[in-house]
Design an enzyme around this catalytic site. Structure first.
Site, PDB file in Angstrom:
ATOM      1  N   LYS A  69      33.808  41.277  35.051  1.00  0.00           N
ATOM      2  CA  LYS A  69      32.514  40.879  35.676  1.00  0.00           C
ATOM      3  C   LYS A  69      31.900  41.981  36.688  1.00  0.00           C
ATOM      4  CE  LYS A  69      33.551  36.607  36.899  1.00  0.00           C
ATOM      5  NZ  LYS A  69      34.892  36.820  36.575  1.00  0.00           N
TER       6      LYS A  69
ATOM      7  N   ARG B 256      30.884  28.266  39.764  1.00  0.00           N
ATOM      8  CA  ARG B 256      32.316  28.378  39.079  1.00  0.00           C
ATOM      9  C   ARG B 256      32.519  26.983  38.803  1.00  0.00           C
ATOM     10  NH1 ARG B 256      34.459  33.342  40.792  1.00  0.00           N
ATOM     11  NH2 ARG B 256      36.303  33.263  40.999  1.00  0.00           N
TER      12      ARG B 256
ATOM     13  N   ARG C  27      46.057  45.338  37.589  1.00  0.00           N
ATOM     14  CA  ARG C  27      44.822  46.048  38.256  1.00  0.00           C
ATOM     15  C   ARG C  27      45.179  46.113  39.605  1.00  0.00           C
ATOM     16  NH1 ARG C  27      39.461  42.069  38.837  1.00  0.00           N
ATOM     17  NH2 ARG C  27      40.649  40.817  40.027  1.00  0.00           N
TER      18      ARG C  27
ATOM     19  N   ARG D 132      45.476  42.847  44.709  1.00  0.00           N
ATOM     20  CA  ARG D 132      45.051  41.616  45.389  1.00  0.00           C
ATOM     21  C   ARG D 132      46.238  40.677  45.223  1.00  0.00           C
ATOM     22  NH1 ARG D 132      39.146  40.424  42.883  1.00  0.00           N
ATOM     23  NH2 ARG D 132      40.024  38.508  42.919  1.00  0.00           N
TER      24      ARG D 132
ATOM     25  N   ARG E 211      44.584  30.678  37.974  1.00  0.00           N
ATOM     26  CA  ARG E 211      43.225  31.195  38.043  1.00  0.00           C
ATOM     27  C   ARG E 211      42.590  30.792  36.801  1.00  0.00           C
ATOM     28  NH1 ARG E 211      42.999  37.022  39.855  1.00  0.00           N
ATOM     29  NH2 ARG E 211      40.771  36.814  39.982  1.00  0.00           N
TER      30      ARG E 211
HETATM   31  P1  AMP Z   1      36.787  36.701  42.313  1.00  0.00           P
HETATM   32  O1  AMP Z   1      36.646  37.886  43.072  1.00  0.00           O
HETATM   33  O2  AMP Z   1      35.427  36.191  41.838  1.00  0.00           O
HETATM   34  O3  AMP Z   1      37.671  36.485  41.241  1.00  0.00           O
HETATM   35  O4  AMP Z   1      37.231  35.463  43.499  1.00  0.00           O
HETATM   36  C1  AMP Z   1      38.234  35.206  44.182  1.00  0.00           C
HETATM   37  C2  AMP Z   1      38.520  34.053  44.736  1.00  0.00           C
HETATM   38  O5  AMP Z   1      37.392  33.632  45.445  1.00  0.00           O
HETATM   39  C3  AMP Z   1      38.417  32.785  43.676  1.00  0.00           C
HETATM   40  O6  AMP Z   1      39.754  32.635  43.012  1.00  0.00           O
HETATM   41  C4  AMP Z   1      38.162  31.415  44.583  1.00  0.00           C
HETATM   42  O7  AMP Z   1      39.322  31.451  45.348  1.00  0.00           O
HETATM   43  C5  AMP Z   1      37.258  32.316  45.617  1.00  0.00           C
HETATM   44  N1  AMP Z   1      35.950  32.164  44.906  1.00  0.00           N
HETATM   45  C6  AMP Z   1      35.019  33.218  44.504  1.00  0.00           C
HETATM   46  N2  AMP Z   1      33.886  32.508  43.855  1.00  0.00           N
HETATM   47  C7  AMP Z   1      34.051  31.302  44.056  1.00  0.00           C
HETATM   48  C8  AMP Z   1      33.121  29.959  43.926  1.00  0.00           C
HETATM   49  N3  AMP Z   1      31.755  30.169  43.310  1.00  0.00           N
HETATM   50  N4  AMP Z   1      33.281  28.842  44.146  1.00  0.00           N
HETATM   51  C9  AMP Z   1      34.741  28.708  44.728  1.00  0.00           C
HETATM   52  N5  AMP Z   1      35.688  29.519  44.982  1.00  0.00           N
HETATM   53  C10 AMP Z   1      35.160  30.799  44.690  1.00  0.00           C
END
Ligand code: AMP
Length: 209
Positions: free
Chosen positions: A13, A88, A127, A153, A164
């Site tokens: 994404k 989400r 990654r 990460r 996740r």
């Molecule tokens: P990402 O970089 O999109 O994979 O997001 C990393 C982490 O940020 C996720 O695993 C959540 O802990 C938090 N996060 C990102 N976007 C959201 C969202 N829309 N709602 C809740 N937590 C989020």
């Protein structure tokens, strides 16, 4: 173009969002990036989000919805936006819909990147992310964009990836049906080269509107 990008962690994404945002000249709004930037800067928001992020859980809706609502007031959004990693869950999707309805600016489309779990685990566990510019990469030592050091990460460790994926299945995937029922959903395969996937997405989305 007011676009939401949805797909499991590791579907690409973030990478696709950068290319699509550039193609349509719209800001790329990634909630994960905003949380990580806050974490790095040691803000109160970052502190609130940290434990949830490190364990692969969602940050509570009240915190996330407020943060997105504020970002959507930005003066840079006349041509639209690309939301990456938000919504989400169905509650976030409902709050977003109500928020955009108030401004008479509903979503144009929701682009789903589809990929199976085995591919995701192999992509995410190898990654790395750039310490400086945040680029996700399959390179293992230096950032191919800016040459800075890379790190893994905390949430790209295998135990957290598994969680996740569960969170995606249980909480996020219901938004696919939510958007399909509104006629907004466009699904493209996330397999192939970055360029192929971008082209696929642009053909499916069509011209700016
Ligand atoms: P990402 O970089 O999109 O994979 O997001 C990393 C982490 O940020 C996720 O695993 C959540 O802990 C938090 N996060 C990102 N976007 C959201 C969202 N829309 N709602 C809740 N937590 C989020």
């Amino acid at each position: 173009m007011r676009l939401v990008l949805v797909g499991p962690p590791g579907a690409g994404k973030g990478t696709q969002a950068q290319f699509l945002a550039a193609h349509y000249s719209i800001p790329h709004i990634a909630t994960g990036d905003i949380f990580r930037a806050n974490l790095k800067a040691g803000t109160a928001l970052g502190l609130k989000a940290k434990a949830f992020m490190d364990s692969g859980e969602l940050v509570p809706d009240a915190v996330t919805n407020e943060m997105v609502k504020e970002r959507l007031l930005g003066a840079d959004l006349e041509k639209g936006f690309l939301l990456d990693g938000f919504p989400r869950n169905v509650l976030q999707a409902q709050v977003l819909r109500a928020n955009l309805a108030q401004k008479n600016s509903p979503l144009t489309a929701v682009l789903e990147l589809s990929i199976d779990n085995a591919q995701i685990i192999s992509r995410l566990s190898s990654r790395r992310t750039c310490k400086e510019c945040g680029l996700p990469t399959s390179a293992q030592e230096k950032c191919p964009a800016c040459g800075a050091d890379l790190y893994q990460r905390e949430d790209d460790r295998i135990e957290v990836i598994t969680r996740r994926l569960e969170v995606y299945e249980e909480q996020t995937s219901p938004i696919i049906a939510f958007y399909r029922s509104q006629g907004l959903l466009i699904t493209v395969s996330a397999l192939g080269s970055v360029e192929e996937i971008t082209q696929r997405a642009i053909s499916a989305l069509g011209a700016d509107s």
